[in-house]
Design a protein around this motif. Structure first.
Motif, short mmCIF file in Angstrom:
data_model
loop_
_atom_site.label_atom_id
_atom_site.label_comp_id
_atom_site.label_asym_id
_atom_site.label_seq_id
_atom_site.Cartn_x
_atom_site.Cartn_y
_atom_site.Cartn_z
N ASP A 192 41.53 41.86 34.95
CA ASP A 192 41.54 42.75 36.12
C ASP A 192 41.05 44.16 35.83
O ASP A 192 41.16 45.04 36.69
N THR A 193 40.50 44.41 34.64
CA THR A 193 40.06 45.77 34.31
C THR A 193 38.66 45.78 33.72
O THR A 193 38.17 44.76 33.21
N PHE A 201 36.44 38.51 37.14
CA PHE A 201 37.24 39.66 37.57
C PHE A 201 38.10 39.30 38.76
O PHE A 201 37.63 38.72 39.74
N SER A 230 40.29 41.11 41.66
CA SER A 230 40.29 42.45 42.24
C SER A 230 41.67 42.93 42.69
O SER A 230 41.82 44.09 43.04
N TYR A 231 42.67 42.05 42.63
CA TYR A 231 44.00 42.42 43.15
C TYR A 231 44.87 43.11 42.09
O TYR A 231 46.00 43.49 42.38
N GLY A 260 42.92 47.36 37.84
CA GLY A 260 41.68 48.03 37.51
C GLY A 260 40.57 47.77 38.51
O GLY A 260 40.77 47.17 39.58
N ASP A 261 39.37 48.23 38.15
CA ASP A 261 38.20 48.01 38.99
C ASP A 261 36.97 48.00 38.09
O ASP A 261 36.92 48.70 37.07
N THR A 262 35.99 47.21 38.46
CA THR A 262 34.73 47.15 37.71
C THR A 262 33.69 46.47 38.58
O THR A 262 34.02 45.68 39.45
N ALA A 263 32.44 46.83 38.31
CA ALA A 263 31.33 46.15 38.99
C ALA A 263 30.59 45.23 38.02
O ALA A 263 29.60 44.60 38.39
N TYR A 294 30.81 42.04 36.22
CA TYR A 294 31.48 40.74 36.09
C TYR A 294 30.50 39.62 36.40
O TYR A 294 29.45 39.85 37.00
N LYS A 331 33.83 37.14 40.76
CA LYS A 331 34.92 37.97 41.25
C LYS A 331 35.72 37.19 42.27
O LYS A 331 35.15 36.49 43.13
N ASP A 384 39.27 37.63 44.96
CA ASP A 384 40.22 38.57 45.56
C ASP A 384 41.64 38.03 45.61
O ASP A 384 42.56 38.75 45.98
#
Length: 210
Positions: free
Chosen positions: A165-166, A182, A184-185, A188-191, A193, A196, A198
């Motif tokens: 998640d990071t 990744f 998203s819940y 962290g956050d990242t573009a 991956y 993805k 949710d």
């Protein structure tokens, strides 16, 4: 993505949220040691997934490394006793999803936590029969990319994916040469991956249909 031969999951922020319990393990020790530090949920949530040495440097900037390590060891001992009582929040769909996924793939948990914490989580969540193996940073103090490759070597994995998640999870996956999935819940956050999701159910459905 080609079908993987195994799934390696991060723990905190991917399978559950135990930040309140983690914060309490810090704060109860600080109170007992009469140290004027309070760790908040928001502060700790931003550090989920970091290796312990980075966490303790942030939480205790004014202490030398020896004192930090002593306090951290004490916190982890208390955490091991608190986790079975306080637990955490298992994300929606995780228990059912792991049960399904384990019928099709070997499932692993790899986390930057202290030794013994993953086992406590597995027992608390009642998922032992779905997990092939687990490895915590506190076992060897090596980065995730090393431990991903260690699991691959130990279990003969050829094409695993790492699910976290990071952005740090993504970086470590790249270093290990495995695809990064990744969720998203989490914290962290990242573009950066390969896939993805949710929610955990969507992830489960995707890998069950491969």
């Amino acid at each position: 993505m080609q079908k993987p031969d195994s799934l390696i999951f991060d723990m905190d922020g991917t399978l559950w949220d135990a930040v309140d319990t983690y914060a309490e393990s810090w704060n109860v020790i600080f109170r007992e040691m009469e140290i004027d530090i309070i760790v908040t949920r928001d502060e700790l949530a931003k550090m989920v997934g970091m290796e312990g040495r980075k966490v303790i440097a942030h939480i205790m900037p004014d202490f030398d490394d020896e004192k930090r390590q002593f306090i951290y060891a004490t916190v982890n001992e208390r955490r091991r006793s608190l986790l079975p009582q306080m637990g955490g929040i298992l994300y929606d769909g995780v228990k059912e999803g792991l049960q399904q996924l384990a019928e099709k793939y070997p499932v692993f948990i790899l986390s930057n936590c202290a030794k013994g914490i993953i086992r406590l989580f597995i027992d608390w969540a009642g998922i032992d029969k779905h997990i092939t193996d687990e490895l915590a940073h506190g076992v060897n103090f090596m980065p995730k990319n090393h431990n991903i490759k260690l699991l691959m070597d130990q279990h003969g994995l050829k094409s695993p994916v790492y699910i976290g998640d990071t952005a740090g999870d993504g970086d470590e996956s790249r270093k290990a040469g495995v695809p990064f999935v990744f969720v998203s819940y989490g914290f962290g956050d990242t573009a950066d991956y390969d896939l993805k999701f949710d929610d955990f159910k969507s992830l489960t459905d995707y890998f069950m249909e491969l």
